[in-house]
Design an enzyme around this catalytic site. Sequence first.
Site, PDB file in Angstrom:
ATOM      1  N   GLY A  90      91.655 -19.123  60.471  1.00  0.00           N
ATOM      2  CA  GLY A  90      90.672 -20.164  60.183  1.00  0.00           C
ATOM      3  C   GLY A  90      89.348 -19.502  59.853  1.00  0.00           C
ATOM      4  N   ARG A  91      88.262 -20.255  59.987  1.00  0.00           N
ATOM      5  CA  ARG A  91      86.948 -19.695  59.676  1.00  0.00           C
ATOM      6  C   ARG A  91      86.360 -18.874  60.808  1.00  0.00           C
ATOM      7  NH1 ARG A  91      82.721 -23.468  58.536  1.00  0.00           N
ATOM      8  NH2 ARG A  91      84.091 -25.219  58.920  1.00  0.00           N
ATOM      9  N   GLU A  94      85.358 -14.945  60.685  1.00  0.00           N
ATOM     10  CA  GLU A  94      84.238 -14.443  59.882  1.00  0.00           C
ATOM     11  C   GLU A  94      82.981 -14.260  60.721  1.00  0.00           C
ATOM     12  OE1 GLU A  94      82.238 -18.354  57.742  1.00  0.00           O
ATOM     13  OE2 GLU A  94      84.010 -17.478  56.829  1.00  0.00           O
ATOM     14  N   CYS A 120      96.474 -15.090  59.382  1.00  0.00           N
ATOM     15  CA  CYS A 120      95.559 -15.731  58.444  1.00  0.00           C
ATOM     16  C   CYS A 120      94.293 -14.890  58.254  1.00  0.00           C
ATOM     17  CB  CYS A 120      95.264 -17.153  58.920  1.00  0.00           C
ATOM     18  SG  CYS A 120      94.318 -18.170  57.797  1.00  0.00           S
ATOM     19  N   HIS A 121      93.115 -15.407  58.650  1.00  0.00           N
ATOM     20  CA  HIS A 121      91.865 -14.664  58.561  1.00  0.00           C
ATOM     21  C   HIS A 121      91.615 -13.793  59.796  1.00  0.00           C
ATOM     22  CE1 HIS A 121      91.196 -17.557  55.355  1.00  0.00           C
ATOM     23  NE2 HIS A 121      90.145 -16.865  54.959  1.00  0.00           N
ATOM     24  N   TYR A 140      95.827 -13.820  55.149  1.00  0.00           N
ATOM     25  CA  TYR A 140      95.590 -14.785  54.090  1.00  0.00           C
ATOM     26  C   TYR A 140      95.106 -13.989  52.876  1.00  0.00           C
ATOM     27  CZ  TYR A 140      94.327 -18.984  51.659  1.00  0.00           C
ATOM     28  OH  TYR A 140      94.277 -19.982  50.719  1.00  0.00           O
TER      29      TYR A 140
END
Length: 194
Positions: A90-91, A94, A120-121, A140
């Site tokens: 997900g975000r 980051e 993913c991320h 991802y």
Amino acid sequence: MTKKKILMIIGDYVEDYEVMVPFQCLEMVGHIVHVVSPDKKSGDFCVTAVHDFLPGEQTYTELRGHRFKLNFDFAAVKECDYDALVIPGGRAPEFLRLNAKVIELTQQFHHSKKPIASICHGPQILAAAGVLKGIRCTSYPACKPELILAGANFQDTAADKAVSDHNIVSAVAWPGHSEWLALFLEKLGTKITL
């Protein structure tokens, strides 16, 4: 089976499926999972996001998901208390990769050769921690350039596949949960008999 103690690090707008499904599956087979987030305590919540992939669109959609209740204090976490680490996507990764303790914990798990599952991320944190040099892994697709810059041997895989190398298990996104979790359980020494 020996019960394992697993640390899962998340943050706001973690991918809903990538925190909910692994948490429930790992607990279902008898492991203890502490889910933490920087600057938050047990009983606090992280907001999740639901991502979907629509045909013909260049990127994924994002909707607000559930509120996930944390069950341990981030400030109390020590790598030596755990057998493995899970980093969902997900975000959240980051901004989580900017947290010094998140990076330090990731490095400690890797140097101790403890299993790390990232999806993913999530591998953005592994890249920032400098633990991917020479490691076959996936993520991802949008994360591919930074994983390569971090020295990873990036594997282009289908969304329902996972990659296992040394102590790291990685996958593209939640469609790969079955293979990703199976490989992680294998690294944990978990045997499920039917």
